[in-house]
Write a protein that holds these residues in place. Structure first.
Motif, short mmCIF file in Angstrom:
data_model
loop_
_atom_site.label_atom_id
_atom_site.label_comp_id
_atom_site.label_asym_id
_atom_site.label_seq_id
_atom_site.Cartn_x
_atom_site.Cartn_y
_atom_site.Cartn_z
N GLY A 227 -6.57 8.94 -11.90
CA GLY A 227 -5.52 8.29 -12.68
C GLY A 227 -4.18 8.17 -11.99
O GLY A 227 -3.29 7.47 -12.49
N ALA A 228 -4.02 8.85 -10.84
CA ALA A 228 -2.75 8.75 -10.10
C ALA A 228 -2.61 7.35 -9.51
O ALA A 228 -3.61 6.69 -9.20
CB ALA A 228 -2.70 9.80 -8.99
N PRO A 229 -1.39 6.85 -9.33
CA PRO A 229 -1.20 5.52 -8.74
C PRO A 229 -1.85 5.43 -7.36
O PRO A 229 -1.79 6.39 -6.58
CB PRO A 229 0.32 5.37 -8.66
N LEU A 230 -2.46 4.31 -7.07
CA LEU A 230 -3.06 4.07 -5.76
C LEU A 230 -2.01 3.38 -4.88
O LEU A 230 -1.58 2.27 -5.17
CB LEU A 230 -4.29 3.17 -5.90
N LYS A 231 -1.61 4.08 -3.81
CA LYS A 231 -0.56 3.57 -2.93
C LYS A 231 -1.19 2.88 -1.73
O LYS A 231 -1.78 3.53 -0.86
CB LYS A 231 0.36 4.71 -2.50
N LEU A 232 -1.07 1.56 -1.71
CA LEU A 232 -1.63 0.73 -0.65
C LEU A 232 -0.54 0.41 0.38
O LEU A 232 0.61 0.20 0.02
CB LEU A 232 -2.17 -0.58 -1.22
N LEU A 233 -0.92 0.35 1.63
CA LEU A 233 0.03 0.07 2.71
C LEU A 233 -0.59 -0.91 3.69
O LEU A 233 -1.77 -0.80 4.05
CB LEU A 233 0.40 1.35 3.45
N SER A 234 0.21 -1.87 4.14
CA SER A 234 -0.16 -2.77 5.24
C SER A 234 1.00 -2.84 6.22
O SER A 234 2.16 -2.85 5.81
CB SER A 234 -0.49 -4.17 4.73
N VAL A 235 0.67 -2.90 7.49
CA VAL A 235 1.67 -3.07 8.54
C VAL A 235 1.20 -4.21 9.43
O VAL A 235 0.10 -4.15 9.97
CB VAL A 235 1.87 -1.78 9.37
N GLY A 236 2.00 -5.23 9.57
CA GLY A 236 1.63 -6.36 10.42
C GLY A 236 2.53 -7.54 10.15
O GLY A 236 3.12 -7.65 9.07
N ILE A 265 5.01 -3.65 5.58
CA ILE A 265 5.99 -3.45 6.64
C ILE A 265 5.71 -4.49 7.73
O ILE A 265 4.58 -4.60 8.21
CB ILE A 265 5.92 -2.03 7.23
N GLY A 266 6.73 -5.23 8.11
CA GLY A 266 6.60 -6.21 9.18
C GLY A 266 7.39 -7.47 8.89
O GLY A 266 7.67 -7.78 7.73
#
Length: 415
Positions: A227-236, A265-266
Motif C-alpha cells: 500500500g505504500a506509494p510506488l516511487k518511479l524514476l527515469s533518467v534520460g 531527470i534530464g
C-alpha cells in the motif's frame, strides 16, 4: 633537455556535457592511467551544471569555432596554414569525395574545423581520438590526413545507426585514411561496424562499465510496504528514442487504486510536448520534472526510488540507445530496472534475472509496473542479481586498460 611527452588529441562534440558521463568517466580514467591528452571540443557547453568528474579532469580544454563565421580570422589563418601542409591535397580529395555525397553546411564546417585543429595542435601530438563516429570523427580524420597522424574513435549509438554506410566504410578502411582502430561499447554495435570494416580487428568491443569507487554502497532495501506509494524514476534526455511518450501513456493506464509518483531527470527537446501530454491525461500532479541534474543528485534520486523505468525504442530516423550507463548506475544502487530489449540493453539485463524487459507498448509497460507494485519482493531480488552482474562483468577498469594499450600502441607507431 627532456623532450615533451607524446600527447593525444581527444576530439569531442561538446565539453562538458551532463548527458555524457561515460565520456567524462573514461577520460578521467585515461588521465589517471598516465595517458596525456588535450581535449578539443567542437562546441561550447550549454549545461549550467557539471559533474564532479568534470572537475577532476586536469587536461587542457580547447574550443574550435562552433561555426566558421564565429571567428573568420582564425579560420582564414588555419586555411592558409593547411594549404601549406604536405597532407593538404589528400585531405582536400577526401573532403571533396565526402561533400559530393553530403552537400551540407555541416560537412563544410567539419573541414574548416579540421584546418583550425591541424594548425593549432601541439607539435608533440602523436595521434587523435574522437568520441562519436559521425561529426567528431570527420574532424579527426581530416585533421589526421592534414598532419600525417593516426586517428581512432569511440562509437556509441546514434553515430553508428544514423551515419550512412558509405561514410562508416571509409572511416573503417585503411585505403581511405580510416581509423587505426575503433572502440565501441556494445556487442551489437561492434558486429555492425566489423561487417563494414576492411578488417574486423579494426573494431574493438570495450564496454564502458562503471568505476564503482565513485558511487556509494547501495542502500539496504527492504521490500516496499504493502500500500505504500510506488516511487518511479527515469533518467534520460527527453528525446524520441527514450520512449517517455509511451511511458506517460502507460502511466495513464495504471489501476486507479495504485498510489504512484514518477520523477524524471534530464533535459531534452520534448519537455513541453510531454508535459502537455501528461496534463491532458490528468497526470501532472503525479509527475516531477527535475530537468538536468549532476550525478550526485541522480544517485540520491536512485537511492530513494522503488523502480527505474527506461522504455527505450528505435526512433524514426534509426537513432537508438546503446547500453545506457544509467541502467548500470541504477544497478549500483540496487534499484530494480524495467526497460526494453532495444540494442545492447539485453547485454546487461537478462529479463526475469537482472530486471524486466518488455516491449514499449503502453499496456505492456503498465502491466509490468503493476506487477512490480503487486509483488514487493520481486524488485529487490532482481536488483540483487543486477548488482552482482555489474560487479562481475561491467566494471570500468578492464576496458580502460585495453583502450589505453591500443591508444599508446597507435601513438608509438607514429613516432
Amino acid at each position: 633537455m627532456t623532450s615533451p611527452r607524446p600527447r593525444l588529441a581527444v576530439v569531442v562534440k561538446g565539453w562538458p556535457r551532463l548527458s555524457e558521463t561515460f565520456i567524462a568517466q573514461e577520460l578521467v580514467a585515461l588521465e589517471d592511467s598516465g595517458t596525456p591528452f588535450e581535449i578539443w571540443s567542437l562546441r561550447h557547453p550549454t549545461d549550467t551544471r557539471t559533474h564532479p568528474l568534470h572537475d577532476r579532469l586536469q587536461a587542457p580544454v580547447h574550443y574550435l569555432p562552433e561555426y566558421l563565421r564565429d571567428d573568420p580570422v582564425r579560420v582564414l589563418r588555419a586555411a592558409v596554414c593547411a594549404m601549406r601542409l604536405p597532407g593538404f591535397a589528400a585531405a582536400w580529395r577526401a573532403f571533396r569525395a565526402d561533400y559530393a555525397r553530403d552537400r551540407s553546411p555541416n560537412r563544410a564546417r567539419r573541414f574548416g574545423q579540421a584546418c583550425v585543429l591541424a594548425r593549432e595542435l601541439p607539435a608533440e601530438t602523436q595521434g587523435l581520438y574522437a568520441h562519436f563516429l559521425h561529426t567528431p570523427s570527420s574532424v579527426a580524420r581530416y585533421t589526421a590526413i592534414l598532419r600525417g597522424l593516426p586517428w581512432s574513435f569511440s562509437a556509441h549509438a546514434k553515430d553508428i545507426w544514423t551515419t550512412p554506410d558509405w561514410e562508416l566504410r571509409e572511416k573503417l578502411s585503411a585505403s581511405s585514411f580510416g581509423a587505426a582502430f575503433g572502440a565501441t561499447c556494445t556487442s551489437i554495435g561492434a558486429e555492425h561496424l566489423r561487417a563494414l570494416a576492411d578488417t574486423p580487428d579494426r573494431v574493438d568491443l570495450v564496454y564502458h562499465g562503471l568505476d564503482l569507487s565513485r558511487f556509494p554502497d547501495p542502500p539496504d532495501r527492504a521490500p516496499r510496504a504493502p500500500g505504500a506509494p510506488l516511487k518511479l524514476l527515469s533518467v534520460g534526455r527527453l528525446v524520441e528514442k527514450k520512449g517517455f511518450d509511451r511511458l506517460i501513456s502507460a502511466l495513464a493506464l495504471l489501476p486507479d487504486g495504485l498510489d504512484w509518483h514518477w520523477t524524471h531527470i534530464g533535459g531534452g527537446t520534448l519537455k513541453d510536448d510531454l508535459a502537455a501530454r501528461a496534463g491532458k491525461a490528468g497526470l501532472s500532479g503525479r509527475i516531477s520534472w527535475q530537468g538536468a541534474q549532476d550525478q550526485p543528485a541522480v544517485i540520491a534520486a536512485m537511492r530513494g526510488a522503488d523502480l527505474f523505468v527506461l522504455p527505450s525504442r528505435v526512433a524514426r530516423d534509426g537513432d537508438r540507445d546503446g547500453l545506457p550507463n544509467v541502467l548500470m548506475e541504477a544497478a549500483s544502487q540496487k534499484l530494480p530496472v524495467l526497460s526494453t530489449p532495444v540494442s545492447a540493453i539485453p547485454e546487461f539485463i537478462e529479463t526475469g534475472v537482472h530486471g524486466v524487459l518488455t516491449d514499449d507498448a503502453p499496456d505492456s509497460i503498465a502491466r509490468e509496473i503493476t506487477a512490480f507494485a503487486d509483488d514487493p519482493s520481486r524488485g529487490p531480488a532482481l536488483a540483487e542479481a543486477a548488482y552482482d552482474r555489474l560487479n562481475a562483468a561491467f566494471r570500468m577498469q578492464p576496458g580502460i586498460d585495453r583502450l589505453a594499450r591500443r591508444l599508446n600502441a597507435m601513438m608509438a607507431k607514429s613516432r
